[in-house]
Design a protein around this motif. Structure first.
Motif, PDB file in Angstrom:
ATOM      1  N   GLU A 171       0.904  -1.199  -0.132  1.00  0.00           N
ATOM      2  CA  GLU A 171       0.064   0.055  -0.114  1.00  0.00           C
ATOM      3  C   GLU A 171       1.152   1.336   0.034  1.00  0.00           C
ATOM      4  OE1 GLU A 171      -3.155   2.463   3.274  1.00  0.00           O
ATOM      5  OE2 GLU A 171      -2.796  -0.036   2.969  1.00  0.00           O
ATOM      6  N   HIS A 172       2.137   1.042   0.652  1.00  0.00           N
ATOM      7  CA  HIS A 172       2.985   2.258   0.838  1.00  0.00           C
ATOM      8  C   HIS A 172       4.501   1.758   0.507  1.00  0.00           C
ATOM      9  CE1 HIS A 172       4.478   6.188   2.140  1.00  0.00           C
ATOM     10  NE2 HIS A 172       5.323   5.392   2.900  1.00  0.00           N
ATOM     11  N   PHE A 173       5.189   2.615  -0.153  1.00  0.00           N
ATOM     12  CA  PHE A 173       6.602   2.192  -0.245  1.00  0.00           C
ATOM     13  C   PHE A 173       7.411   3.466  -0.292  1.00  0.00           C
ATOM     14  CE2 PHE A 173      10.516   1.465  -2.422  1.00  0.00           C
ATOM     15  CZ  PHE A 173      11.071   0.204  -2.294  1.00  0.00           C
ATOM     16  N   ALA A 174       8.255   3.747   0.686  1.00  0.00           N
ATOM     17  CA  ALA A 174       9.430   4.717   0.627  1.00  0.00           C
ATOM     18  C   ALA A 174      10.648   4.577   1.137  1.00  0.00           C
ATOM     19  CB  ALA A 174       8.483   6.027   1.402  1.00  0.00           C
ATOM     20  N   ARG A 175      11.617   5.060   0.518  1.00  0.00           N
ATOM     21  CA  ARG A 175      13.157   4.743   1.204  1.00  0.00           C
ATOM     22  C   ARG A 175      13.344   5.930   2.049  1.00  0.00           C
ATOM     23  NH1 ARG A 175      16.376   0.905  -1.217  1.00  0.00           N
ATOM     24  NH2 ARG A 175      15.578   0.236  -2.824  1.00  0.00           N
ATOM     25  N   VAL A 176      13.933   5.826   3.016  1.00  0.00           N
ATOM     26  CA  VAL A 176      14.469   6.803   3.946  1.00  0.00           C
ATOM     27  C   VAL A 176      15.733   6.383   4.403  1.00  0.00           C
ATOM     28  CG1 VAL A 176      12.155   7.459   4.982  1.00  0.00           C
ATOM     29  CG2 VAL A 176      13.674   5.513   5.801  1.00  0.00           C
ATOM     30  N   ALA A 177      16.506   7.661   5.021  1.00  0.00           N
ATOM     31  CA  ALA A 177      18.070   7.200   5.160  1.00  0.00           C
ATOM     32  C   ALA A 177      18.017   6.492   6.720  1.00  0.00           C
ATOM     33  CB  ALA A 177      18.713   8.780   5.505  1.00  0.00           C
ATOM     34  N   SER A 178      19.186   5.554   6.784  1.00  0.00           N
ATOM     35  CA  SER A 178      19.217   4.935   7.883  1.00  0.00           C
ATOM     36  C   SER A 178      19.971   5.571   9.056  1.00  0.00           C
ATOM     37  CB  SER A 178      19.813   3.482   7.612  1.00  0.00           C
ATOM     38  OG  SER A 178      18.975   2.642   6.861  1.00  0.00           O
ATOM     39  N   HIS A 179      20.454   4.970  10.172  1.00  0.00           N
ATOM     40  CA  HIS A 179      21.319   5.641  11.063  1.00  0.00           C
ATOM     41  C   HIS A 179      22.522   6.161  10.817  1.00  0.00           C
ATOM     42  CE1 HIS A 179      20.950   6.083  15.536  1.00  0.00           C
ATOM     43  NE2 HIS A 179      22.545   6.183  15.451  1.00  0.00           N
ATOM     44  N   ASP A 180      22.935   7.430  10.803  1.00  0.00           N
ATOM     45  CA  ASP A 180      24.044   8.026  10.579  1.00  0.00           C
ATOM     46  C   ASP A 180      24.106   8.345   9.182  1.00  0.00           C
ATOM     47  OD1 ASP A 180      24.477   8.417  13.312  1.00  0.00           O
ATOM     48  OD2 ASP A 180      26.330   7.374  13.310  1.00  0.00           O
ATOM     49  N   MET A 181      23.336   8.058   8.282  1.00  0.00           N
ATOM     50  CA  MET A 181      23.012   8.108   6.838  1.00  0.00           C
ATOM     51  C   MET A 181      23.990   7.072   6.242  1.00  0.00           C
ATOM     52  SD  MET A 181      21.271  10.735   6.742  1.00  0.00           S
ATOM     53  CE  MET A 181      21.264  11.292   4.798  1.00  0.00           C
ATOM     54  N   ILE A 182      23.991   5.906   6.940  1.00  0.00           N
ATOM     55  CA  ILE A 182      24.583   4.524   6.310  1.00  0.00           C
ATOM     56  C   ILE A 182      23.619   3.724   5.968  1.00  0.00           C
ATOM     57  CG2 ILE A 182      26.278   2.598   6.993  1.00  0.00           C
ATOM     58  CD1 ILE A 182      27.929   4.460   8.534  1.00  0.00           C
ATOM     59  N   GLY A 183      23.370   3.542   4.646  1.00  0.00           N
ATOM     60  CA  GLY A 183      22.217   2.768   4.200  1.00  0.00           C
ATOM     61  C   GLY A 183      21.113   3.206   4.152  1.00  0.00           C
ATOM     62  N   GLU A 184      20.122   2.401   3.843  1.00  0.00           N
ATOM     63  CA  GLU A 184      18.534   2.915   3.889  1.00  0.00           C
ATOM     64  C   GLU A 184      17.660   1.779   4.241  1.00  0.00           C
ATOM     65  OE1 GLU A 184      18.068   5.639  -0.126  1.00  0.00           O
ATOM     66  OE2 GLU A 184      17.833   3.552  -0.598  1.00  0.00           O
ATOM     67  N   ARG A 185      16.714   2.440   4.697  1.00  0.00           N
ATOM     68  CA  ARG A 185      15.487   1.698   5.271  1.00  0.00           C
ATOM     69  C   ARG A 185      14.402   1.928   4.272  1.00  0.00           C
ATOM     70  NH1 ARG A 185      16.597   4.242  10.760  1.00  0.00           N
ATOM     71  NH2 ARG A 185      17.782   2.683  11.860  1.00  0.00           N
ATOM     72  N   ILE A 186      13.439   0.999   4.337  1.00  0.00           N
ATOM     73  CA  ILE A 186      12.244   1.129   3.531  1.00  0.00           C
ATOM     74  C   ILE A 186      10.925   1.137   4.255  1.00  0.00           C
ATOM     75  CG2 ILE A 186      10.820  -0.086   1.668  1.00  0.00           C
ATOM     76  CD1 ILE A 186      13.503  -1.089   0.522  1.00  0.00           C
ATOM     77  N   TRP A 187      10.174   2.188   4.072  1.00  0.00           N
ATOM     78  CA  TRP A 187       8.851   2.053   4.956  1.00  0.00           C
ATOM     79  C   TRP A 187       7.932   1.395   4.148  1.00  0.00           C
ATOM     80  CZ3 TRP A 187       7.461   2.186   9.496  1.00  0.00           C
ATOM     81  CH2 TRP A 187       8.139   3.063  10.531  1.00  0.00           C
ATOM     82  N   MET A 188       7.015   0.484   4.447  1.00  0.00           N
ATOM     83  CA  MET A 188       6.003  -0.187   3.951  1.00  0.00           C
ATOM     84  C   MET A 188       4.632  -0.365   4.682  1.00  0.00           C
ATOM     85  SD  MET A 188       8.089  -3.371   2.100  1.00  0.00           S
ATOM     86  CE  MET A 188       8.800  -3.835   3.543  1.00  0.00           C
ATOM     87  N   ARG A 189       3.572  -0.179   3.892  1.00  0.00           N
ATOM     88  CA  ARG A 189       2.321  -0.675   4.766  1.00  0.00           C
ATOM     89  C   ARG A 189       1.779  -1.746   4.138  1.00  0.00           C
ATOM     90  NH1 ARG A 189      -0.735   0.760   8.620  1.00  0.00           N
ATOM     91  NH2 ARG A 189      -3.143   0.759   8.859  1.00  0.00           N
TER      92      ARG A 189
END
Length: 258
Positions: free
Chosen positions: A44-62
């Protein structure tokens, strides 16, 4: 060294649930992503956001229903490798600002409760030599035993039981280092040599003016790890965080030399 990585997840969510995913190798100077692809079932939802200390990425999903994730990558490791034994301590007043938060206690790493023990046990060493002594002490006094710890287990709990898995070893290593005034954080990694194959957690310590990965389990070497993300402790680097009820059907991780 180049690593070939394949990770797959199969989860079920009965109700609409917010999920934070962190399984992709980080695109950072010390490692080059030569190829990468991730397949995720429609959400339903997909968005990339920065991980801790800008190392890597996380993905928000619903998501609701079945969530399938398939991640494949080839990562070339190019980090500077030094023998920790010979690296000097960086005095607190000379530490870069971004390292300061990793001097203090955190949820799973109550380093303020270990200052006396660390001073007594490792007081005769400094800098990288102290880190090596801590790593070897943990390896010699702990047993790698799956199932004896939970998501609530702290470094103090593990220190008492002298048993645990990779995250428990990492938490104790981080706690010891911080108690000695050495910045230390957790790193989630893909690594060669991990048995059974899985997402792996190690400590990362700041000595000699650089961050260095240290695996107290002895399973993985710094040259054979691809970093996913970093944080204060395991709470910051979970590969999947569900803000609701999740059922794991299956998951697998495979890391080979490319």
């Amino acid at each position: 060294m180049s690593l070939s990585i394949h990770a797959s997840l199969d989860y079920w969510f009965e109700q609409p649930t917010d999920v934070l995913l962190q399984i992709e190798a980080a695109a950072i100077p010390e490692q080059v992503i030569d190829a990468a692809h991730i397949d995720i079932t429609p959400t339903e939802h997909f968005a990339r956001v920065a991980s801790h200390d800008m190392i890597g990425e996380r993905i928000w999903m619903r998501v609701q229903g079945q969530l399938l994730v398939d991640y494949r990558a080839t990562v070339r490791i190019e980090r500077v490798l030094d023998n920790c034994l010979n690296l000097p301590l960086v005095a607190p007043h000379q530490l870069p600002g971004e390292t300061v938060q990793y001097l203090w206690s955190s949820r799973y790493c109550p380093s303020d409760q270990f200052e006396t023990f660390v001073a007594t046990e490792f007081g005769g060493t400094e800098g990288g030599a102290k880190i090596v002594a801590m790593r070897d002490w943990i390896a010699g006094h702990f047993a790698y035993v799956p199932g004896v710890s939970t998501s609530e287990t702290t470094a103090l709990d593990t220190f008492v039981k002298r048993q645990g898995v990779c995250r428990d070893y990492a938490h104790v290593m981080i706690t010891f280092a911080r108690a000695a005034g050495i910045p230390a954080r957790i790193a989630s990694v893909y690594a060669l040599g991990v048995e059974p194959p899985d997402f792996h957690a190690v400590a990362e310590v700041f000595v000699g003016g650089e961050w260095h990965l240290v695996d107290a389990t002895g399973m993985a070497k710094e040259r054979d790890m691809a970093k996913i993300g970093i944080g204060r402790d395991a709470a910051d680097v979970a590969f999947l965080t569900a803000f609701g009820t999740a059922v794991m059907n299956s998951q697998s991780v495979e890391v080979t030399a490319a």
